[in-house]
Design a protein around this motif. Structure first.
Motif, mmCIF file in Angstrom:
data_model
loop_
_atom_site.group_PDB
_atom_site.id
_atom_site.type_symbol
_atom_site.label_atom_id
_atom_site.label_comp_id
_atom_site.label_asym_id
_atom_site.label_seq_id
_atom_site.Cartn_x
_atom_site.Cartn_y
_atom_site.Cartn_z
ATOM 1 N N ASN A 1 44.004 31.107 46.135
ATOM 2 C CA ASN A 1 43.925 32.087 45.050
ATOM 3 C C ASN A 1 44.642 33.376 45.469
ATOM 4 O OD1 ASN A 1 43.192 33.139 42.578
ATOM 5 N ND2 ASN A 1 41.266 33.961 43.327
ATOM 6 N N VAL A 2 45.197 34.098 44.471
ATOM 7 C CA VAL A 2 45.827 35.402 44.705
ATOM 8 C C VAL A 2 45.310 36.355 43.634
ATOM 9 C CG1 VAL A 2 47.971 36.691 44.912
ATOM 10 C CG2 VAL A 2 47.905 34.290 45.602
ATOM 11 N N GLU A 3 44.736 37.477 44.071
ATOM 12 C CA GLU A 3 44.176 38.454 43.139
ATOM 13 C C GLU A 3 44.831 39.818 43.351
ATOM 14 O OE1 GLU A 3 40.015 38.448 43.886
ATOM 15 O OE2 GLU A 3 39.650 36.533 42.885
ATOM 16 N N ILE A 4 44.857 40.627 42.272
ATOM 17 C CA ILE A 4 45.481 41.951 42.323
ATOM 18 C C ILE A 4 44.466 43.022 41.967
ATOM 19 C CG2 ILE A 4 47.258 43.443 41.341
ATOM 20 C CD1 ILE A 4 48.859 40.962 40.666
ATOM 21 N N VAL B 1 44.684 37.600 49.154
ATOM 22 C CA VAL B 1 45.105 36.195 49.219
ATOM 23 C C VAL B 1 44.014 35.389 49.911
ATOM 24 C CG1 VAL B 1 46.862 34.580 50.023
ATOM 25 C CG2 VAL B 1 47.510 36.894 49.347
ATOM 26 N N THR B 2 43.656 34.262 49.296
ATOM 27 C CA THR B 2 42.652 33.365 49.859
ATOM 28 C C THR B 2 43.287 32.009 50.138
ATOM 29 O OG1 THR B 2 40.914 34.469 48.583
ATOM 30 C CG2 THR B 2 40.386 32.318 49.510
ATOM 31 N N THR B 3 43.123 31.523 51.351
ATOM 32 C CA THR B 3 43.631 30.199 51.716
ATOM 33 C C THR B 3 42.462 29.314 52.128
ATOM 34 O OG1 THR B 3 43.980 30.859 54.026
ATOM 35 C CG2 THR B 3 45.818 31.146 52.501
ATOM 36 N N ARG B 4 42.669 28.012 52.012
ATOM 37 C CA ARG B 4 41.647 27.046 52.420
ATOM 38 C C ARG B 4 42.294 25.960 53.269
ATOM 39 N NH1 ARG B 4 37.358 26.135 47.388
ATOM 40 N NH2 ARG B 4 36.533 28.274 47.431
ATOM 41 N N GLY B 5 41.521 25.476 54.239
ATOM 42 C CA GLY B 5 42.033 24.439 55.127
ATOM 43 C C GLY B 5 40.933 23.537 55.621
ATOM 44 N N LEU B 6 41.342 22.407 56.201
ATOM 45 C CA LEU B 6 40.366 21.445 56.717
ATOM 46 C C LEU B 6 39.789 21.880 58.060
ATOM 47 C CD1 LEU B 6 42.162 18.108 55.756
ATOM 48 C CD2 LEU B 6 40.409 19.367 54.493
#
Length: 296
Positions: free
Chosen positions: A101-104, A111-116
């Motif tokens: 996700n990217v929010e302003i 910026v939000t990232t996801r991973g295993l």
């Protein structure tokens, strides 16, 4: 009066239907427990064996050049979404990490990232950080080069002013020497007193003119050194000019954000009860409809 009584349904009809409802549920309680337990068990297996997903988050302050942002937040957001193929609820079929996700908020980009794994989620966020910092860095570099060039020009102008001041001072010394010579001649030759006086006045006037020019140059020098040059140097520093940067530190979740095991089990439990009750009443409906057809 009697007709109205005949058309009025018994007052206890709804109560009898409600009792029959609970009686039907009670008679099939083991089936309800069995179906609910089966669904909860399947959901528990899913929640247990599903790969955990970790989340990483960071806030980026968009860089500034000449008190203006390097790029509009909406434009940068769209670029990130295109470059990193941002999609809500995107799976991990091809990659071990995704940009979730990217929010302003104003000129702040979150910026939000996801991973295993924690490392995968953090690495993806570092990739985004590198992209953001390098994409418009040239604007900061170009701006600093322009300001450095302007500072060099100012230093050259200061050197030129100093040179002119030295030249004027040397001329003043020359005129002062002329006045000294004139005074020596005046003592020895009284006949030319008027001529010597005029020459002295002329040299004093030239000296005064040069002194005025020196004062003007000193004011210019002070303006350049104490105001203009400081302003240029200040413009090259924060907060007036800087590249996009991370605010604080990159956050990585200690615990998985998905799957939410508790929520999955609760939803499975509620679903199991609703589905089993629906099946029971559907079975009773089919049975009642069949009996009605046979008796008819």
């Amino acid at each position: 009066m009697d007709d109205n009584n005949k058309n009025t349904p018994p007052a206890y009809e709804d109560e009898i239907d409600l009792r029959e409802l609970f009686l039907t549920i009670w008679q099939n309680k083991f089936l309800i427990i069995l179906i609910t337990a089966l669904i909860v068990t399947l959901a528990s297996f899913y929640a247990y064996y599903k790969e955990p997903v970790y989340e990483s988050k960071a806030a980026f302050e968009i860089g500034i050049v000449n008190e203006e942002v390097l790029v509009e937040p909406n434009i940068l957001k769209k670029e990130i979404e295109v470059v990193f193929d941002v999609e809500e609820n995107k799976g991990f079929e091809e990659n071990k990490a995704i940009v979730h996700n990217v929010e302003i908020t104003d000129n702040i980009l979150t910026v939000t990232t996801r991973g295993l794994s924690k490392a995968d989620a953090k690495q993806m966020l570092e990739n985004v950080s590198k992209y953001i910092k390098t994409k418009y860095k040239y604007k900061v570099t170009d701006r600093i080069e322009i300001l450095n060039e302007r500072a060099k020009q100012m230093k050259k102008e200061l050197a030129s002013i100093n040179s002119r001041i030295d030249t004027y001072k040397n001329k003043i010394k020359k005129y002062e020497q002329n006045i000294k010579i004139i005074n020596e001649k005046r003592v020895n030759d009284k006949a030319q007193e008027t001529l010597f006086a005029l020459e002295e006045i002329n040299n004093q006037r030239l000296i005064q003119s040069l002194q005025d020019k020196i004062e003007e140059l000193k004011l210019q020098k002070q303006e350049i050194r104490n105001i203009q040059l400081k302003r240029v140097k200040l413009a090259m520093t924060e907060p007036y000019t800087h590249n996009t940067r991370v605010l604080g530190k990159i956050e990585v979740s200690e615990n998985p954000v998905a799957p939410n095991k508790k929520l999955i089990i609760v939803v499975a439990f509620v679903t199991g009860i609703i589905l089993s009750v629906f099946l029971i009443f559907f079975k009773e409906f089919i049975k009642g409809f069949k009996d009605y057809t046979e008796n008819k």
